[in-house]
Write a protein that holds these residues in place. Structure first.
Motif, PDB file in Angstrom:
ATOM      1  N   LEU A 235       0.822  -1.204   0.000  1.00  0.00           N
ATOM      2  CA  LEU A 235       0.000   0.000   0.000  1.00  0.00           C
ATOM      3  C   LEU A 235       0.856   1.254   0.000  1.00  0.00           C
ATOM      4  CD1 LEU A 235      -2.108  -2.161   0.842  1.00  0.00           C
ATOM      5  CD2 LEU A 235      -3.047  -0.493   2.433  1.00  0.00           C
ATOM      6  N   ILE A 237       0.325   5.451   0.803  1.00  0.00           N
ATOM      7  CA  ILE A 237      -0.563   6.441   1.391  1.00  0.00           C
ATOM      8  C   ILE A 237       0.100   7.810   1.298  1.00  0.00           C
ATOM      9  CG2 ILE A 237      -1.798   7.148   3.483  1.00  0.00           C
ATOM     10  CD1 ILE A 237      -1.493   4.226   4.446  1.00  0.00           C
ATOM     11  N   LEU A 242      -5.403   6.750   0.504  1.00  0.00           N
ATOM     12  CA  LEU A 242      -4.839   5.513  -0.025  1.00  0.00           C
ATOM     13  C   LEU A 242      -4.667   5.664  -1.535  1.00  0.00           C
ATOM     14  CD1 LEU A 242      -4.017   2.649   0.816  1.00  0.00           C
ATOM     15  CD2 LEU A 242      -6.388   1.947   0.479  1.00  0.00           C
ATOM     16  N   VAL A 245      -3.096   0.044  -3.977  1.00  0.00           N
ATOM     17  CA  VAL A 245      -3.204  -1.240  -3.288  1.00  0.00           C
ATOM     18  C   VAL A 245      -2.831  -2.321  -4.291  1.00  0.00           C
ATOM     19  CG1 VAL A 245      -4.684  -2.841  -2.023  1.00  0.00           C
ATOM     20  CG2 VAL A 245      -5.105  -0.375  -1.875  1.00  0.00           C
ATOM     21  N   THR A 254      -6.595  -1.128  -6.494  1.00  0.00           N
ATOM     22  CA  THR A 254      -6.996   0.173  -5.966  1.00  0.00           C
ATOM     23  C   THR A 254      -8.421   0.530  -6.363  1.00  0.00           C
ATOM     24  OG1 THR A 254      -4.679   0.850  -6.247  1.00  0.00           O
ATOM     25  CG2 THR A 254      -6.275   2.568  -5.695  1.00  0.00           C
TER      26      THR A 254
END
Length: 328
Positions: A235, A237, A242, A245, A254
């Motif tokens: 991940l 950030i 976010l 992913v 994502t």
């Protein structure tokens, strides 16, 4: 000779309830039978009115049905009770997941966890700390604290008082949450890249029925990835949002996570939490199970989705610790 599991469960729950063992109350007949088999005092929820009131002084409430008994009826039954709520229905109400969660309950350390909660409250509410860095084998997260930081204040003492009801999660985490649910302007800024070992997916009891397929689909996706070897997730950030992913083999999920957690929230973090249950061993947890207690393992977890308009997805990073608190 007393069953080892019952002995461990008594030890774990004694700081919460005192010397009188709790009664376990559930609406699942299979779970009720299992609890009785373990030598525990157990009752079915729809029959508890017929049982002696003294059996309701200390209660572990294990409700698996979202549309079960009304709050007003529950309040009448347990008005003067000490009630520990384990929200099975919000995660996975299956018999197997319920047994797994109760088993973790026996390993949990309420005393040390609440001490850690108290320590973290003093750190996070202290004016001198403006920045935290969490590090570990999962990676690194920077958390910048702003003046209007809001906390979902946890338990700082393990013992319940008569008439006090508390959800299990409040013992094992201290969560930073957006101010007045303004998800786009939180009182904390999170940046970093981590590898996530597991997830927990929940929904609120007030989630509209037409949306309850979202948490189910989220677990089908992410729980399926766990079983298929797709973890740890990778991940990214930035500014509490976010950004990416990916599965262990690099597949980008994502967009799927955005849709399942409500695309209007744009993958903003609705929670940044420090987990404080030292009784759990991260290496013995089963990430194939969607359990509220998995997210309490010592480390950090953070979430997207509010559990009402979309799935609430907690990404769990065990073993992450504050590398240093420092002034900006």
């Amino acid at each position: 000779m007393e069953d080892k599991f019952r002995t461990e469960l008594k030890r774990s729950l004694a700081p919460v309830f005192g010397s009188l063992e709790p009664t376990f109350i559930t609406d699942d007949p299979s779970l009720f039978s299992w609890l009785e088999l373990k030598g525990l005092e157990a009752y079915l929820l729809n029959e508890v009115e017929n049982d002696p009131k003294h059996r309701r002084k200390n209660v572990v409430l294990l409700v698996t049905k979202k549309d079960g008994m009304s709050f007003f009826r529950l309040e009448r039954l347990f008005k003067s009770s000490k009630v520990l709520i384990v929200p099975l229905a919000a995660f996975d109400p299956s018999f197997e997941a319920s047994v797994y969660t109760v088993t973790l309950l026996a390993a949990s350390d309420f005393v040390q966890a609440t001490r850690e909660n108290a320590r973290w409250i003093s750190i996070l509410e202290g004016a001198e700390v403006q920045r935290l860095v969490f590090g570990g084998t999962c990676g690194e997260l920077e958390v910048i604290l702003k003046e209007r930081l809001d906390l979902m204040l946890p338990r700082t003492q393990p013992g319940l008082l008569p008439g006090e009801w508390e959800a299990i999660g409040m013992f094992f985490e201290i969560a930073m949450i957006p101010n007045n649910e303004d998800f786009f302007h939180p009182g904390y800024i999170v940046n970093g890249e981590v590898e996530v070992q597991g997830v927990a997916i929940a929904h609120h009891r007030i989630m509209p029925k037409q949306l309850t397929d979202l948490p189910a689909k989220a677990w089908q996706l992410l729980g399926g990835l766990v079983k298929e070897g797709g973890f740890p997730l990778k991940l990214k950030i930035a500014n509490s949002q976010l950004k990416e992913v990916r599965s262990a083999d690099g597949v980008d999920y994502t967009d799927e996570i955005r849709e399942l957690s409500n695309p209007q929230l744009e993958l903003m973090l609705v929670e940044m939490a420090i987990s404080n249950n030292p009784g759990l061993d991260a290496y013995s947890l089963d990430w194939r199970v969607n359990s509220v207690l998995n997210e309490g393992v010592r480390g950090v977890h953070f979430a997207v989705g509010d559990g009402v308009t979309g799935a609430h997805i907690d990404f769990i990073c065990p073993g992450m610790e504050a590398v240093f608190p420092a002034k900006e």
